[in-house]
Design a protein around this motif. Structure first.
Motif, mmCIF file in Angstrom:
data_model
loop_
_atom_site.group_PDB
_atom_site.id
_atom_site.type_symbol
_atom_site.label_atom_id
_atom_site.label_comp_id
_atom_site.label_asym_id
_atom_site.label_seq_id
_atom_site.Cartn_x
_atom_site.Cartn_y
_atom_site.Cartn_z
ATOM 1 N N SER A 97 0.831 -1.209 0.000
ATOM 2 C CA SER A 97 0.000 0.000 0.000
ATOM 3 C C SER A 97 0.869 1.265 0.000
ATOM 4 O O SER A 97 0.514 2.254 -0.636
ATOM 5 C CB SER A 97 -0.982 -0.012 1.168
ATOM 6 N N HIS A 100 2.207 1.772 -3.648
ATOM 7 C CA HIS A 100 1.197 2.321 -4.561
ATOM 8 C C HIS A 100 0.768 3.727 -4.133
ATOM 9 O O HIS A 100 0.565 4.593 -4.989
ATOM 10 C CB HIS A 100 0.004 1.366 -4.658
ATOM 11 N N VAL A 158 -8.631 -0.433 -0.071
ATOM 12 C CA VAL A 158 -8.793 0.288 -1.340
ATOM 13 C C VAL A 158 -10.009 1.212 -1.286
ATOM 14 O O VAL A 158 -9.983 2.298 -1.870
ATOM 15 C CB VAL A 158 -8.873 -0.658 -2.565
ATOM 16 N N GLN A 161 -8.773 4.237 0.587
ATOM 17 C CA GLN A 161 -7.868 5.039 -0.242
ATOM 18 C C GLN A 161 -8.642 5.788 -1.322
ATOM 19 O O GLN A 161 -8.327 6.934 -1.646
ATOM 20 C CB GLN A 161 -6.816 4.142 -0.889
ATOM 21 N N THR A 162 -9.657 5.120 -1.886
ATOM 22 C CA THR A 162 -10.470 5.789 -2.907
ATOM 23 C C THR A 162 -11.226 6.963 -2.294
ATOM 24 O O THR A 162 -11.274 8.059 -2.876
ATOM 25 C CB THR A 162 -11.464 4.793 -3.552
ATOM 26 N N LYS A 190 -8.971 2.749 5.464
ATOM 27 C CA LYS A 190 -7.603 2.922 4.963
ATOM 28 C C LYS A 190 -6.572 2.418 5.955
ATOM 29 O O LYS A 190 -5.582 1.792 5.577
ATOM 30 C CB LYS A 190 -7.362 4.410 4.652
ATOM 31 N N GLY B 38 -14.683 4.204 -7.634
ATOM 32 C CA GLY B 38 -14.075 2.944 -8.061
ATOM 33 C C GLY B 38 -15.024 2.143 -8.940
ATOM 34 O O GLY B 38 -14.616 1.531 -9.931
ATOM 35 N N LEU B 127 -5.357 2.601 -8.524
ATOM 36 C CA LEU B 127 -6.166 2.215 -7.371
ATOM 37 C C LEU B 127 -7.373 1.376 -7.796
ATOM 38 O O LEU B 127 -7.743 0.408 -7.102
ATOM 39 C CB LEU B 127 -6.611 3.494 -6.658
ATOM 40 N N ASP B 130 -6.154 -2.067 -8.183
ATOM 41 C CA ASP B 130 -6.017 -2.696 -6.868
ATOM 42 C C ASP B 130 -7.376 -3.147 -6.333
ATOM 43 O O ASP B 130 -7.495 -4.223 -5.715
ATOM 44 C CB ASP B 130 -5.382 -1.719 -5.868
ATOM 45 N N ALA B 131 -8.391 -2.323 -6.565
ATOM 46 C CA ALA B 131 -9.728 -2.661 -6.073
ATOM 47 C C ALA B 131 -10.253 -3.925 -6.754
ATOM 48 O O ALA B 131 -10.846 -4.792 -6.104
ATOM 49 C CB ALA B 131 -10.678 -1.483 -6.313
#
Lengths: 340, 340
Positions: A97, A100, A158, A161-162, A190, B38, B127, B130-131
């Motif tokens: 993580s 990225h 994810v 993070q999104t 997260k 996402g 991302l 990744d999701a």
């Protein structure tokens, strides 16, 4: 090992150190299967070697998540080693993580060195991150009682993070501003998901899968506290210790807890802060003024209070279900003490 | 659904179509849990919507991997539905790998549309990839008999991609040139792992886990054939069908099978080809000349023969263990027929 590292000066440091001695050979073993190029990038990002592949005694991070998994196993009467696959998995996911994240955030520095993408290029670093994640999954593929928590944490990670990325496009004030509730959900995902997975998988592998769901909740609470403390360190921390440039969150519209709490106070400093942030100024003077306004508007105190409250909730869960988990308790307390 | 798509004009197309009808709602369900941002990126990359999120009847790919999983389950007497979690997982991993590959390779086009990173930016696309991977893992987290194959495929995939990337820095001739054996190992990982996982997880979920290891080997053989055919399409395929710019592999030092086989022939066209490739020329005329030299040096025929041979090996494995798997057999044959 960095003897000046805050984690090692505090209660819980000895237990973390013990877990780290168990973790290190297992983590190196896991990474050893990679293609030589991938292995070199992994060794760099884990602090084992310099950019040319020469062994280095770099800062590989605090290894708090693996310690969490192993001390959770011990807390239910298992051996720390029983949770080693989960410990390796959560450390690999954490490393993935960060690799990225640094690409996504265009962060050039990590742990006092170049970020992986800065050292090897975006494409190779992206792929190295994917490799770390693949290895993590491999650790627990045959252990569904632990895998389900790792898998849930990956999705939470994810999602968080999104959400964090989407927050950057939201305004500082008005009806569409980010709420504390939205922040908390983001941070729980997260940062909390992986701590939750560490604790839940740790107790499952340690022999008490019936406690996994409680430990998941505990880990998520701790994660929120951890993220709030991280936000505070990003504004008031010592860059010499954090290894990151100071005020980078403030420069790029990151919706951190102290700032959101300050804006929520509605007082005059809050209004001045909103105006300053909305101006988009990123010069050093403006950013320092913003940090001062956050503090004057009560954002720093509110962040510390919120972090303390989430830690208290986590400790209450722990005291109820694992009353004799001394080392695990000390590790939890050490998390929030980082900022002080 | 694109009625002009080659997969639907061939034997096996009806079975693929049937699997696709099972897959679609399950895949949409899996993606629906994502953060709205996402989910929008996932819908774009899966061909369900345009860049603004409006529903579209885009090309979401051939869904061969999920069909492989489901037809493998049927081949051992299970219901296609029993393999649905594996089918969704392999399709999500495939989508993840395309999203990240396009970032790594700086490819701007995918399936006649912008690549995800081109449409939404590198960070968000990374991302979103990744999701998709996190969702894939979630599909099988509680099914270790299938998860172990998915996990092995993930590691093979990143290893193969890393090897493929490392090949780009290797010379076209001399002692350090890429060998056919190295290519084959790379292709077995990059393309074969996921087909192997689809078949192995498919038979495991269909009720015959004892056949998983054989199906894994069969899938890897097919994957090598599939990759060789892909390489041929990259040189001699119709960009109107492939959706990719023609000759992009030749322009960027990709070590594809037809080129490696041509160079290996050692004849005069092979030497001319090596000289041309080493010159680094990427103008249209040079690239067309390179393609012609690959063909004259026997690279095209060698590629077709190698692909046929790997398919024959896969079919032999299938005939031995699954003699009545008509649909699965037709699907395998359709793979290598794509180029003709």
């Amino acid at each position: 090992m960095n003897p000046g590292h805050p984690a090692f000066d505090r209660p819980g440091g000895e237990a973390i150190d013990r877990c780290r001695r168990l973790l290190d050979p297992a983590l190196r073993q896991a990474v050893s299967v990679l293609h030589p190029w991938g292995a070199r990038m992994a060794a760099f990002t884990l602090g084992w070697s310099d950019v040319d592949g020469r062994p280095a005694d770099g800062d590989g991070g605090k290894s708090l998540r693996p310690a969490f998994a192993m001390l959770s196993a011990e807390a239910v009467g298992g051996a720390a080693e029983s949770a080693l696959p989960a410990a390796v998995a959560v450390e690999l996911v954490h490393a993935f993580s960060l690799v990225h994240d640094d690409i996504i955030d265009n962060d050039e520095r990590r742990r006092h060195r170049d970020a992986l993408w800065k050292a090897y290029g975006v494409g190779p670093a992206l792929l190295a991150g994917d490799a770390l994640l693949a290895l993590a999954v491999g650790q627990l593929a045959s252990r569904p009682e632990a895998m389900r928590h790792l898998s849930a944490a990956l999705i939470e990670l994810v999602q968080g993070q999104t959400a964090d990325m989407a927050f950057e496009n939201r305004p500082w004030s008005g009806p569409n501003q980010v709420t504390i509730a939205e922040y908390t959900e983001m941070a729980a995902g997260k940062t909390g998901g992986l701590l939750g997975a560490a604790a839940a998988a740790g107790v499952a592998l340690g022999g008490a899968p019936e406690l996994s769901d409680r430990m998941w909740t505990m880990g998520r609470d701790l994660g929120v506290a951890f993220q709030i403390v991280d936000d505070m360190l990003g504004i008031w921390g010592d860059p010499g210790l954090t290894g990151k440039p100071v005020h980078s969150d403030l420069r790029r519209d990151k919706k951190t807890f102290p700032v959101l709490a300050a804006l929520n106070s509605g007082d005059r400093p809050a209004r001045a802060l909103a105006a300053l942030l909305e101006s988009g100024a990123t010069d050093e003077e403006s950013v320092q003024e913003a940090a001062a306004l956050v503090e004057r508007a009560g954002g720093r105190a509110a962040a510390r209070a919120a972090a303390d409250s989430y830690v208290a909730a986590a400790l209450a869960t722990m005291d109820e279900h694992l009353p004799h988990a001394t080392d695990l308790r000390a590790l939890c307390a050490a998390l929030v003490n980082r900022a002080r």
